[in-house]
Design an enzyme around this catalytic site. Structure first.
Site, PDB file in Angstrom:
ATOM      1  N   ALA A  51     -44.057  10.427 -41.894  1.00 43.06           N
ATOM      2  CA  ALA A  51     -45.275   9.595 -42.365  1.00 43.06           C
ATOM      3  C   ALA A  51     -44.729   8.199 -42.824  1.00 43.06           C
ATOM      4  CB  ALA A  51     -46.155  10.490 -43.460  1.00 43.06           C
ATOM      5  N   ARG A  54     -48.418   3.408 -42.648  1.00 39.31           N
ATOM      6  CA  ARG A  54     -49.334   3.584 -41.452  1.00 39.31           C
ATOM      7  C   ARG A  54     -50.155   4.752 -41.138  1.00 39.31           C
ATOM      8  NH1 ARG A  54     -49.556  -1.740 -42.135  1.00 39.31           N
ATOM      9  NH2 ARG A  54     -47.614  -2.648 -41.789  1.00 39.31           N
ATOM     10  N   LEU A 156     -24.067  11.835 -55.982  1.00 39.45           N
ATOM     11  CA  LEU A 156     -22.913  12.150 -56.761  1.00 39.45           C
ATOM     12  C   LEU A 156     -23.109  13.338 -57.600  1.00 39.45           C
ATOM     13  CD1 LEU A 156     -21.593   8.791 -57.955  1.00 39.45           C
ATOM     14  CD2 LEU A 156     -21.001   9.803 -56.347  1.00 39.45           C
ATOM     15  N   LYS A 225     -33.296   6.999 -64.216  1.00 37.12           N
ATOM     16  CA  LYS A 225     -32.187   7.821 -63.961  1.00 37.12           C
ATOM     17  C   LYS A 225     -31.860   8.479 -65.368  1.00 37.12           C
ATOM     18  CE  LYS A 225     -30.658   5.634 -59.976  1.00 37.12           C
ATOM     19  NZ  LYS A 225     -30.012   4.178 -59.362  1.00 37.12           N
TER      20      LYS A 225
HETATM   21  N1  LIG Z   1     -31.428   2.559 -51.278  1.00 34.93           N
HETATM   22  C1  LIG Z   1     -30.835   3.420 -52.189  1.00 34.93           C
HETATM   23  O1  LIG Z   1     -29.516   3.439 -52.132  1.00 34.93           O
HETATM   24  C2  LIG Z   1     -31.342   4.353 -52.785  1.00 34.93           C
HETATM   25  C3  LIG Z   1     -32.781   4.833 -52.601  1.00 34.93           C
HETATM   26  N2  LIG Z   1     -33.386   5.677 -53.214  1.00 34.93           N
HETATM   27  C4  LIG Z   1     -34.934   5.873 -53.288  1.00 34.93           C
HETATM   28  O2  LIG Z   1     -35.317   5.884 -51.753  1.00 34.93           O
HETATM   29  C5  LIG Z   1     -36.560   5.492 -51.770  1.00 34.93           C
HETATM   30  C6  LIG Z   1     -36.686   4.581 -50.691  1.00 34.93           C
HETATM   31  O3  LIG Z   1     -36.299   3.360 -50.494  1.00 34.93           O
HETATM   32  P1  LIG Z   1     -35.934   2.630 -49.418  1.00 34.93           P
HETATM   33  O4  LIG Z   1     -35.895   3.313 -48.091  1.00 34.93           O
HETATM   34  O5  LIG Z   1     -34.964   1.416 -49.860  1.00 34.93           O
HETATM   35  O6  LIG Z   1     -37.510   1.762 -49.470  1.00 34.93           O
HETATM   36  P2  LIG Z   1     -38.183   1.191 -48.195  1.00 34.93           P
HETATM   37  O7  LIG Z   1     -39.206   0.063 -48.865  1.00 34.93           O
HETATM   38  O8  LIG Z   1     -37.332   0.641 -47.259  1.00 34.93           O
HETATM   39  O9  LIG Z   1     -38.985   2.388 -47.734  1.00 34.93           O
HETATM   40  C7  LIG Z   1     -40.261   2.985 -48.334  1.00 34.93           C
HETATM   41  C8  LIG Z   1     -41.036   3.550 -47.141  1.00 34.93           C
HETATM   42  O10 LIG Z   1     -42.055   4.440 -47.884  1.00 34.93           O
HETATM   43  C9  LIG Z   1     -43.138   4.344 -47.154  1.00 34.93           C
HETATM   44  N3  LIG Z   1     -44.470   4.529 -47.942  1.00 34.93           N
HETATM   45  C10 LIG Z   1     -44.914   3.746 -48.951  1.00 34.93           C
HETATM   46  N4  LIG Z   1     -46.025   4.174 -49.538  1.00 34.93           N
HETATM   47  C11 LIG Z   1     -46.346   5.545 -48.661  1.00 34.93           C
HETATM   48  C12 LIG Z   1     -47.201   6.351 -48.657  1.00 34.93           C
HETATM   49  N5  LIG Z   1     -48.356   6.154 -49.343  1.00 34.93           N
HETATM   50  N6  LIG Z   1     -47.372   7.304 -47.482  1.00 34.93           N
HETATM   51  C13 LIG Z   1     -46.307   7.273 -46.718  1.00 34.93           C
HETATM   52  N7  LIG Z   1     -45.276   6.366 -46.702  1.00 34.93           N
HETATM   53  C14 LIG Z   1     -45.315   5.686 -47.491  1.00 34.93           C
HETATM   54  C15 LIG Z   1     -43.109   2.817 -46.598  1.00 34.93           C
HETATM   55  O11 LIG Z   1     -43.836   2.803 -45.323  1.00 34.93           O
HETATM   56  C16 LIG Z   1     -41.519   2.536 -46.209  1.00 34.93           C
HETATM   57  O12 LIG Z   1     -41.442   3.334 -44.838  1.00 34.93           O
HETATM   58  C17 LIG Z   1     -36.923   4.833 -53.034  1.00 34.93           C
HETATM   59  O13 LIG Z   1     -37.746   5.809 -54.019  1.00 34.93           O
HETATM   60  C18 LIG Z   1     -35.647   4.669 -53.598  1.00 34.93           C
HETATM   61  O14 LIG Z   1     -35.724   4.613 -55.279  1.00 34.93           O
HETATM   62  C19 LIG Z   1     -32.744   6.642 -53.961  1.00 34.93           C
HETATM   63  C20 LIG Z   1     -31.384   6.542 -53.993  1.00 34.93           C
HETATM   64  C21 LIG Z   1     -30.640   5.580 -53.549  1.00 34.93           C
HETATM   65  N1  LIG Z   2     -31.862   0.826 -56.480  1.00 40.31           N
HETATM   66  C1  LIG Z   2     -30.883   2.064 -56.546  1.00 40.31           C
HETATM   67  C2  LIG Z   2     -30.519   2.860 -55.532  1.00 40.31           C
HETATM   68  C3  LIG Z   2     -30.424   4.260 -55.964  1.00 40.31           C
HETATM   69  O1  LIG Z   2     -30.943   5.011 -56.562  1.00 40.31           O
HETATM   70  C4  LIG Z   2     -29.462   1.634 -57.348  1.00 40.31           C
HETATM   71  O2  LIG Z   2     -29.349   0.459 -57.230  1.00 40.31           O
HETATM   72  O3  LIG Z   2     -28.847   2.390 -57.850  1.00 40.31           O
END
Ligand SMILES: NC(=O)C1=CN([C@@H]2O[C@H](COP(=O)(O)OP(=O)(O)OC[C@H]3O[C@@H](n4cnc5c(N)ncnc54)[C@H](O)[C@@H]3O)[C@@H](O)[C@H]2O)C=CC1
Ligand SMILES: N[C@@H](CC=O)C(=O)O
Length: 363
Positions: A51, A54, A156, A225
């Protein structure tokens, strides 16, 4: 392939299966890793649905990437209506790779229904104490698991270490360190000459930042965090217990994301000045999150940028490295230190799948 991008009901399954929420940077890496591990002959719960904003698509084929791409490229209007129709129950594993508060509000309910929740999103256990407690209560009621390895340090071994130390009777007296992969990347690369904003763009493009980099620069992501870490250590901190210093200039705070990116260079002068002050003292800038018991027993928690001598225990690390020191009864003189990449789609997707595999092994 059966793709129904909007409104799809999701009946309780007979066997374990994964529904992925989010098709962004992390969601896409999750699917890639699932496909790769399957190709290596590992037995994994199947990906049964995906999901995003969209809608919801069931996966009735051996082609999760095609379903993901179709959903990503869908012209359907942005909506979360699929949530109202989604029913997750025993055997289901819901993987939250969104940054959606609407979804995080559902975590406890899904656990109460018996489904396991594996999340990269920190808005479930890293916001209000009430929401976190609800998630804990729901787990206790049904025995469903809440996989949160990806929420701190992008997998980690931080949370599990704290939990094991606490379970072993060790009192956690302080935790401090670099907890943001994107801010680590920014501080490790910013040289005071090239514009700081150019590094923010690079961190965003590499998938290190939150969807809105202000969540990182404001310190909010690290506040979440710190809350998750403290709660894993048995300390029920609440949002307002963590003092946070933001790096986002006031004028950039209320803007849309697009307008924020346009005016991002407004951050450059203040960052150049901070760098110059640290450099003059022979120090380096590090973004630190911490909680600690003071000698009078008061628990304090803080998040912000600080300048440290290069030889300081928390100043080491390169790239997106998180570096976190843990003081306990046992580790009271020299802390236990954990360091490694703390952001990026691949490490985060790896942590999500590790949690899925743990659930598969135990249920
Ligand atoms: N990028 C990183 O290194 C890390 C990211 N995270 C977490 O991972 C999560 C995702 O990050 P990204 O992939 O960078 O974000 P992104 O913005 O690239 O993707 C988010 C996705 O969530 C979907 N979404 C949002 N609202 C929604 C809803 N109501 N129903 C269904 N889908 C929905 C969007 O359509 C999109 O596909 C965030 O919570 C972030 O904090 C956690 C650890 C590390
Ligand atoms: N935006 C976060 C991604 C991981 O949680 C970060 O920069 O550490």
């Amino acid at each position: 392939m059966n793709v129904s991008p909007l409104r799809a009901s999701h009946p309780v399954p007979a066997s374990q299966r994964i529904t992925l929420l989010g098709t962004g940077t992390v969601g896409r890496a999750f699917v890639a890793r699932h496909v790769a591990l399957n190709a290596r002959g590992m037995t994994l719960p199947p990906l049964a649905g995906i999901a995003n904003t969209r809608g919801f698509s069931r996966i009735d084929c051996d082609c999760p990437n095609a379903v993901l791409n179709q959903l990503r490229d869908s012209e359907a209007p942005s909506a979360s209506e699929w949530i109202a129709d989604a029913v997750f129950g025993p055997g289901d594993i819901v993987v939250d790779a969104s940054a959606s508060d609407v979804i995080a509000q559902q975590h406890a309910g899904w656990l109460r229904g018996g489904a396991h929740v594996v999340t990269a999103c920190k808005l479930g256990a890293g916001t209000s104490r009430v929401r976190w407690q609800d998630i804990r209560d729901a787990q206790a009621e049904t025995g469903a698991r809440y996989g949160d390895s990806a929420t701190v340090g992008a997998g980690l071994p931080l949370l599990r270490t704290l939990r094991e130390l606490a379970a072993g009777g060790d009192r956690i007296t302080a935790v401090a360190g670099v907890l943001s992969g994107s801010l680590a990347y920014l501080m490790n690369n910013f040289d005071g000459m090239r514009p700081f904003s150019s590094f923010v763009h690079a961190a965003h493009a590499a998938g290190y930042t939150e969807p809105d980099p202000r969540d990182d620069l404001s310190g909010e992501d690290v506040r979440r965090k710190v809350l998750i870490l403290a709660r894993a250590a048995g300390l029920a901190l609440d949002v307002e217990d963590v003092q946070v210093d933001s790096l986002v200039p006031l004028g950039l705070q209320p803007l849309s994301r697009a307008a924020f990116f346009e005016r991002l260079p407004e951050i450059d002068a203040q960052m150049r000045a901070k760098f110059a002050r640290a450099h003059k003292k022979g120090e380096v800038l590090k973004h630190i999150g911490r909680f600690e018991f003071l000698t009078d027993g008061t628990l304090i928690a803080r998040v912000g940028l600080t300048s440290l001598p290069a030889s300081h225990a928390l100043a080491a690390g390169a790239g997106t490295d998180n570096r976190v020191a843990i003081w306990t009864d046992r580790y009271c003189e020299n802390p236990l230190v954990i360091q490694g990449p703390g952001a990026g789609p691949e490490v985060t997707a790896g942590a999500l799948l590790d949690d899925v595999l743990t659930i598969q092994r135990h249920h």
